[in-house]
Design a protein around this motif. Sequence first.
Motif, PDB file in Angstrom:
ATOM      1  N   HIS A 215      17.047 -26.225  -5.694  1.00 33.29           N
ATOM      2  CA  HIS A 215      16.070 -26.622  -4.934  1.00 33.29           C
ATOM      3  C   HIS A 215      14.972 -26.015  -5.879  1.00 33.29           C
ATOM      4  O   HIS A 215      14.705 -24.920  -6.552  1.00 33.29           O
ATOM      5  CB  HIS A 215      16.177 -25.766  -4.179  1.00 33.29           C
ATOM      6  CG  HIS A 215      15.282 -26.671  -2.820  1.00 33.29           C
ATOM      7  ND1 HIS A 215      13.711 -26.165  -2.731  1.00 33.29           N
ATOM      8  CD2 HIS A 215      15.378 -27.020  -1.531  1.00 33.29           C
ATOM      9  CE1 HIS A 215      13.176 -26.808  -1.658  1.00 33.29           C
ATOM     10  NE2 HIS A 215      14.133 -27.384  -1.182  1.00 33.29           N
ATOM     11  N   TYR A 258      16.310 -34.242  -9.866  1.00 34.70           N
ATOM     12  CA  TYR A 258      15.626 -33.360  -8.029  1.00 34.70           C
ATOM     13  C   TYR A 258      14.987 -34.906  -7.789  1.00 34.70           C
ATOM     14  O   TYR A 258      14.141 -35.091  -7.754  1.00 34.70           O
ATOM     15  CB  TYR A 258      14.669 -32.353  -8.627  1.00 34.70           C
ATOM     16  CG  TYR A 258      15.150 -31.675  -9.187  1.00 34.70           C
ATOM     17  CD1 TYR A 258      15.537 -30.237  -8.536  1.00 34.70           C
ATOM     18  CD2 TYR A 258      15.587 -30.562 -10.231  1.00 34.70           C
ATOM     19  CE1 TYR A 258      16.068 -28.898  -8.545  1.00 34.70           C
ATOM     20  CE2 TYR A 258      16.102 -29.649 -11.032  1.00 34.70           C
ATOM     21  CZ  TYR A 258      16.186 -28.742 -10.728  1.00 34.70           C
ATOM     22  OH  TYR A 258      17.125 -27.771 -10.638  1.00 34.70           O
ATOM     23  N   TYR A 266      11.397 -30.658  -3.535  1.00 35.59           N
ATOM     24  CA  TYR A 266      12.140 -30.842  -3.938  1.00 35.59           C
ATOM     25  C   TYR A 266      13.870 -30.498  -4.630  1.00 35.59           C
ATOM     26  O   TYR A 266      14.514 -29.249  -4.618  1.00 35.59           O
ATOM     27  CB  TYR A 266      12.263 -30.953  -5.499  1.00 35.59           C
ATOM     28  CG  TYR A 266      10.625 -31.511  -5.786  1.00 35.59           C
ATOM     29  CD1 TYR A 266       9.941 -33.490  -6.288  1.00 35.59           C
ATOM     30  CD2 TYR A 266       8.893 -30.786  -5.180  1.00 35.59           C
ATOM     31  CE1 TYR A 266       8.866 -33.339  -6.789  1.00 35.59           C
ATOM     32  CE2 TYR A 266       8.231 -31.311  -5.250  1.00 35.59           C
ATOM     33  CZ  TYR A 266       8.433 -32.402  -5.543  1.00 35.59           C
ATOM     34  OH  TYR A 266       6.253 -33.265  -5.855  1.00 35.59           O
ATOM     35  N   ALA A 267      14.987 -30.991  -4.276  1.00 34.87           N
ATOM     36  CA  ALA A 267      16.386 -30.821  -4.360  1.00 34.87           C
ATOM     37  C   ALA A 267      17.467 -32.231  -5.141  1.00 34.87           C
ATOM     38  O   ALA A 267      16.870 -33.069  -5.512  1.00 34.87           O
ATOM     39  CB  ALA A 267      16.514 -30.334  -2.755  1.00 34.87           C
ATOM     40  N   LYS A 268      19.005 -30.914  -5.493  1.00 42.51           N
ATOM     41  CA  LYS A 268      19.742 -31.973  -6.783  1.00 42.51           C
ATOM     42  C   LYS A 268      19.881 -32.847  -4.945  1.00 42.51           C
ATOM     43  O   LYS A 268      20.121 -31.563  -3.846  1.00 42.51           O
ATOM     44  CB  LYS A 268      20.770 -30.744  -7.222  1.00 42.51           C
ATOM     45  CG  LYS A 268      19.762 -29.848  -8.240  1.00 42.51           C
ATOM     46  CD  LYS A 268      19.910 -30.498  -9.315  1.00 42.51           C
ATOM     47  CE  LYS A 268      19.296 -31.250 -10.544  1.00 42.51           C
ATOM     48  NZ  LYS A 268      20.361 -30.064 -11.392  1.00 42.51           N
TER      49      LYS A 268
END
Length: 405
Positions: A215, A258, A266-268
Amino acid sequence: MNSLPKSKSVLNTLNSVLATQPKLTALPPLSMYIHFPWCEKKCPYCDFNSHQIKDGKQGFDEERYIKALITDLETELPRIWGRQVHSIFIGGGTPSLLSAHGMNELLSAVRARVNLEPDCEITMEANPGSVETEKFAGFAKAGINRVSLGIQSFQDTQLKALGRIHNGEEAKRAIAIALQYFKSVNLDLMFGLPNQSLETARSDIETALSFKTPHLSFYNLTLEPNTYFASFPPKLPSENEIDAIFEQNLNLLEAAGYRRYEVSAYAKKDQECKHNLNYWRFGDYIGIGAGAHGKISFPDKITRQVRERHPESYMQAMETKGNALIEAREIPAKDLPFEFMLNTLRLTDGVDTATFSERTGLPLNVVSKGLDKASKKGLLDSDPNKLKATEQGLRYLNNLQELFL
């Protein structure tokens, strides 16, 4: 002659008011926010409720503050009987200044009093300048499973300009230690920094990406009122330069896997912050600690609370009165649409239109004028089943949100 129309008018007004009173058919998910109000040094851009620890840690009494937090939590219990807490966020200030023993005492007290979901996300904010291997091991053992590191930049000149107490190498070391001990790690980065170029902004993102944390938060530096930077503003990049930095780094983040799921987050895949998602979806949260805010829903109303801001005033109030509330109110029905939109329109996927009624207890038609205006301006997606900002709406988010005031 006028009595009948006037009676009809009063009746219509009354029916209109009654029709817009909140009526929730189910309560939203419940989170908990715990505020730690001290830091080693107040950053010049910071407008959060944080207080610099004086020489000799004057004013910072860990045992006394934890005791106040526990008492504060106990005052909230009657308002949340039977409800599970699905996430906890310990923010500040710099919560990582707590000792591992103090964190264990705090979280043990929380678990003894509140029903936590089995996979409860427990996040702690940490300053890279206060990271120690042994301490992080202790925090993990106490139950912290997610850490948010306030990196901001890896450039020493930028960090100095931002008043941070760490340097670039200490930031990298803190990330490496955090990845050893915690299930999830978030890195906070800023852009639009004093004298920042495309190249230095790119270097910051590429360095962050090299650690493969699940993240990232990517914020534009803003000059907030009542901060040092507001009184003595640094030279910042132009609006065009800031736009170029954002577009460049957005592309780098997306290329690295991301997904932007909120304006600055922003995240995986499946690594979004559960706690913040609950805020943005207009969920409920207990707020304890100095200056903490809370929002709790009931079948027929939604309430907000605010605590004393200064840590000493907060602790004294808890010790003498048993609560530190400076505000406890029911949110008027007329304010609920704006509060809902203020949060949910930050999400890039938006929310289903049904969520509006589920979380506010109001019919969707109370915002029909705002929805129509937003759609005509190209700020709101045309999907009738979604409340979702367009790309232009995210870019001009304040303008979009204001349509629901």
